[in-house]
Design a protein around this motif. Structure first.
Motif, PDB file in Angstrom:
ATOM      1  N   ALA A   1       0.806  -1.219   0.000  1.00 57.70           N
ATOM      2  CA  ALA A   1       0.000   0.000   0.000  1.00 57.70           C
ATOM      3  C   ALA A   1       0.840   1.270   0.000  1.00 57.70           C
ATOM      4  N   LEU A   2       1.980   1.231   0.689  1.00 54.85           N
ATOM      5  CA  LEU A   2       2.834   2.422   0.820  1.00 54.85           C
ATOM      6  C   LEU A   2       4.274   2.055   0.460  1.00 54.85           C
ATOM      7  N   PRO A   3       4.546   1.729  -0.773  1.00 54.35           N
ATOM      8  CA  PRO A   3       5.885   1.234  -1.119  1.00 54.35           C
ATOM      9  C   PRO A   3       7.013   2.214  -0.849  1.00 54.35           C
ATOM     10  N   ASP A   4       6.743   3.524  -0.920  1.00 56.27           N
ATOM     11  CA  ASP A   4       7.811   4.510  -0.740  1.00 56.27           C
ATOM     12  C   ASP A   4       7.665   5.342   0.528  1.00 56.27           C
ATOM     13  N   ALA A   5       6.617   5.082   1.302  1.00 60.21           N
ATOM     14  CA  ALA A   5       6.306   5.980   2.413  1.00 60.21           C
ATOM     15  C   ALA A   5       7.362   5.975   3.505  1.00 60.21           C
ATOM     16  N   PHE A   6       7.990   4.815   3.738  1.00 61.59           N
ATOM     17  CA  PHE A   6       8.956   4.745   4.821  1.00 61.59           C
ATOM     18  C   PHE A   6      10.241   5.500   4.493  1.00 61.59           C
ATOM     19  N   ILE A   7      10.344   5.942   3.247  1.00 63.68           N
ATOM     20  CA  ILE A   7      11.469   6.787   2.847  1.00 63.68           C
ATOM     21  C   ILE A   7      11.000   8.220   2.617  1.00 63.68           C
TER      22      ILE A   7
END
Length: 229
Positions: free
Chosen positions: A113-119
């Motif tokens: 769902a959030l492939p780039d959110a943790f970056i």
């Protein structure tokens, strides 16, 4: 994060928010992050209007669940460090907990769902870095004790946790249930300076894999199926 996260909430509003995030966390693990918002409201026992007042967009709710997930990882790490007799046992406990079916399924759902959110999300990035610093302390302490092999880094361990939450969707159900625990112990044993654990389950034979479809060979990681948990 949403602007509502920085505004103090009334007690009833805070309880509703917590119930919504808790319900979303459970449903994401069970069915993926695309689960209908109405189903989340039902699980949380709040009205759909209440849900949308707290989280006008699905992504806001998903990010709230992601923040909650990282907080849980940090709490698990802190508890393991405080309660286990040494850093290596704390790390083994943490890896087992991170790879447990419910937490592993939630991790897989959030990655989709959030492939780039943790970056890309500054708040999630800071929270993730704080958790990684906790794990880093345990890794260095376990290596200093001579319990953890010296040629790996904290990033290796975190990537291994990610791999352990993957699932080959076409495996027979009886293999899908048994393999995570088996390969988890194999991984942990490979990380130890000296092997310490006996693998759970039984060896998987070529004929066992022969009962799975050919697509297993090229299958991508997915969330665990409902009957594999």
């Amino acid at each position: 994060m949403t602007t509502t996260d920085s505004v103090p909430l009334r007690a009833d509003a805070r309880r509703n928010r917590e119930r919504i995030v808790s319900a979303a966390r459970e449903l994401f693990a069970e069915a993926g992050a695309a689960v209908p918002m109405e189903e989340i409201a039902r699980r949380a026992q709040v009205g759909v209007g209440t849900l949308y007042r707290r989280f006008p967009e699905r992504e806001e709710l998903t990010r709230a669940v992601a923040a909650d997930y990282i907080e849980r990882l940090a709490a698990l790490t802190q508890a393991a460090a405080a309660e286990e007799p040494d850093a290596w046992r704390a790390l083994r406990r943490l890896v087992r907990q991170c790879a447990a079916p419910q937490l592993g399924a939630l991790s897989a759902a959030l990655k989709v769902a959030l492939p780039d959110a943790f970056i890309a999300d500054p708040d999630l990035t800071r929270a993730r870095l704080r958790w990684m610093a906790q794990v880093d302390e345990l890794v260095h302490a376990a290596q200093a004790d001579g319990a953890l092999r010296s040629d790996i880094g904290t990033g290796d361990l975190i990537l291994l946790i990610s791999l352990l939450t993957c699932h080959l969707p076409e495996l027979p159900a009886h293999l899908g249930r048994s393999l995570p625990a088996r390969y988890l112990e194999l991984t942990l044993d490979g990380l130890a300076a000296e092997p310490t654990a006996r693998l759970p389950g039984v060896p998987i034979t070529a004929s066992d894999l022969g009962t799975a479809s050919d697509s297993t060979r090229t299958a991508k990681c997915t969330q665990p199926r409902q009957d594999d948990r």
